[in-house]
Scaffold this active site. Structure first.
Site, PDB file in Angstrom:
ATOM      1  N   ALA A  10       0.830  -1.213   0.000  1.00 22.48           N
ATOM      2  CA  ALA A  10       0.000   0.000   0.000  1.00 22.48           C
ATOM      3  C   ALA A  10       0.862   1.260   0.000  1.00 22.48           C
ATOM      4  CB  ALA A  10      -0.921  -0.001   1.218  1.00 22.48           C
ATOM      5  N   GLU A  11       1.896   1.285   0.815  1.00 21.63           N
ATOM      6  CA  GLU A  11       2.791   2.451   0.877  1.00 21.63           C
ATOM      7  C   GLU A  11       3.503   2.653  -0.458  1.00 21.63           C
ATOM      8  OE1 GLU A  11       4.651   5.740   2.393  1.00 21.63           O
ATOM      9  OE2 GLU A  11       3.358   4.496   3.645  1.00 21.63           O
ATOM     10  N   SER A  12       3.910   1.567  -1.093  1.00 19.90           N
ATOM     11  CA  SER A  12       4.601   1.659  -2.383  1.00 19.90           C
ATOM     12  C   SER A  12       3.689   2.215  -3.475  1.00 19.90           C
ATOM     13  CB  SER A  12       5.121   0.284  -2.808  1.00 19.90           C
ATOM     14  OG  SER A  12       6.050  -0.197  -1.873  1.00 19.90           O
ATOM     15  N   SER A  15       3.164   5.926  -2.832  1.00 25.32           N
ATOM     16  CA  SER A  15       4.379   6.688  -3.155  1.00 25.32           C
ATOM     17  C   SER A  15       4.567   6.819  -4.659  1.00 25.32           C
ATOM     18  CB  SER A  15       5.602   6.022  -2.525  1.00 25.32           C
ATOM     19  OG  SER A  15       5.526   6.087  -1.127  1.00 25.32           O
TER      20      SER A  15
END
Length: 110
Positions: A10-12, A15
């Protein structure tokens, strides 16, 4: 699949999404906060992350991330907050940090 792997996914995605929506030659994006709600577990198979920007402000973005399995069942939902700044601010911050660090070492030694 562990919640850590899903959080990294999710963070990737957030970003990469933020990076694609800013001027990469003058700005950089960093994650500020991530909030997760795990709906069900997933032991094997594939998951897909679908990210939608909910807000794109002057210096921040808010992303909603849904993690789905092969049958499009919701595994997890995330809110990711990203901030973007000018590259010049990174250089100034680094110089300020190095100067302060050098001064504190000098005080300790002398």
């Amino acid at each position: 699949m562990t919640w850590r792997c899903i959080s990294v996914l999710a963070e990737s995605v957030a970003s990469l999404g933020a990076y694609n929506l800013i001027d990469q030659s003058t700005h950089y994006a960093v994650g500020l906060e991530i909030n997760a709600n795990h709906i069900r577990s997933k032991r094997e198979g594939m998951v897909t992350a679908v990210g939608v920007p909910l807000h794109k402000g002057r210096t921040t973005m808010v992303w909603e991330m849904k993690i789905l399995d092969e049958e499009h069942k919701l595994i997890c939902i995330f809110s990711v907050y990203d901030r973007y700044n000018f590259y010049k601010q990174i250089i100034l911050s680094a110089k300020r940090y190095c100067t302060q660090d050098f001064k504190s070492k000098c005080r300790i030694m002398g």
